[in-house]
Design a protein around this motif. Structure first.
Motif, mmCIF file in Angstrom:
data_model
loop_
_atom_site.group_PDB
_atom_site.id
_atom_site.type_symbol
_atom_site.label_atom_id
_atom_site.label_comp_id
_atom_site.label_asym_id
_atom_site.label_seq_id
_atom_site.Cartn_x
_atom_site.Cartn_y
_atom_site.Cartn_z
ATOM 1 N N SER A 1 2.923 15.507 5.663
ATOM 2 C CA SER A 1 2.499 14.640 6.854
ATOM 3 C C SER A 1 1.481 13.417 6.434
ATOM 4 N N PRO A 2 1.615 12.561 6.923
ATOM 5 C CA PRO A 2 0.835 11.294 6.732
ATOM 6 C C PRO A 2 -0.591 11.585 6.975
ATOM 7 N N LEU B 1 -9.237 5.590 -0.020
ATOM 8 C CA LEU B 1 -8.143 5.598 -1.039
ATOM 9 C C LEU B 1 -7.880 4.279 -1.417
ATOM 10 N N GLU B 2 -7.584 3.307 -0.590
ATOM 11 C CA GLU B 2 -7.345 1.995 -0.884
ATOM 12 C C GLU B 2 -8.322 1.182 -1.891
ATOM 13 N N ALA C 1 1.015 -1.175 0.029
ATOM 14 C CA ALA C 1 0.105 0.116 0.002
ATOM 15 C C ALA C 1 0.964 1.231 0.128
ATOM 16 N N PRO C 2 0.534 2.231 -0.759
ATOM 17 C CA PRO C 2 1.185 3.486 -0.770
ATOM 18 C C PRO C 2 1.128 4.255 0.619
ATOM 19 N N LYS C 3 2.139 5.077 0.750
ATOM 20 C CA LYS C 3 2.036 5.900 1.927
ATOM 21 C C LYS C 3 1.356 7.109 1.545
#
Length: 77
Positions: A15-16, A26-27, A6-8
């Motif tokens: 910031s995450p 998003l996923e 999974a992308p960060k």
């Protein structure tokens, strides 16, 4: 097929994105995109298209996508 990590997901300031619900959306959206891209690629190959050309077209389409929304940090102030 190799499972992709999974992308960060990051905000414009680096910031995450940490909200579980946002990450879930998003996923899910990314999974739908992958499915549609695969269907498009397979259809094109079955119709005799060069798979590398199809990938190039998909890349160009993604690069051309823009949003009408401003990043959250740009709306402040």
């Amino acid at each position: 097929m190799i499972a992709k990590q999974a992308p960060k997901w990051l905000a414009p300031d680096g910031s995450p994105v940490a909200c579980v619900e946002k990450l879930k959306v998003l996923e899910e959206n990314l999974a739908e995109f992958r499915t549609l891209a695969l269907e498009l690629l397979e259809d094109a190959v079955l119709m005799g298209c060069d798979p590398e050309l199809v990938r190039d077209v998909l890349k160009a389409e993604v690069e051309g996508v823009d949003t009408h929304f401003k990043p959250a940090q740009a709306r402040k102030g």
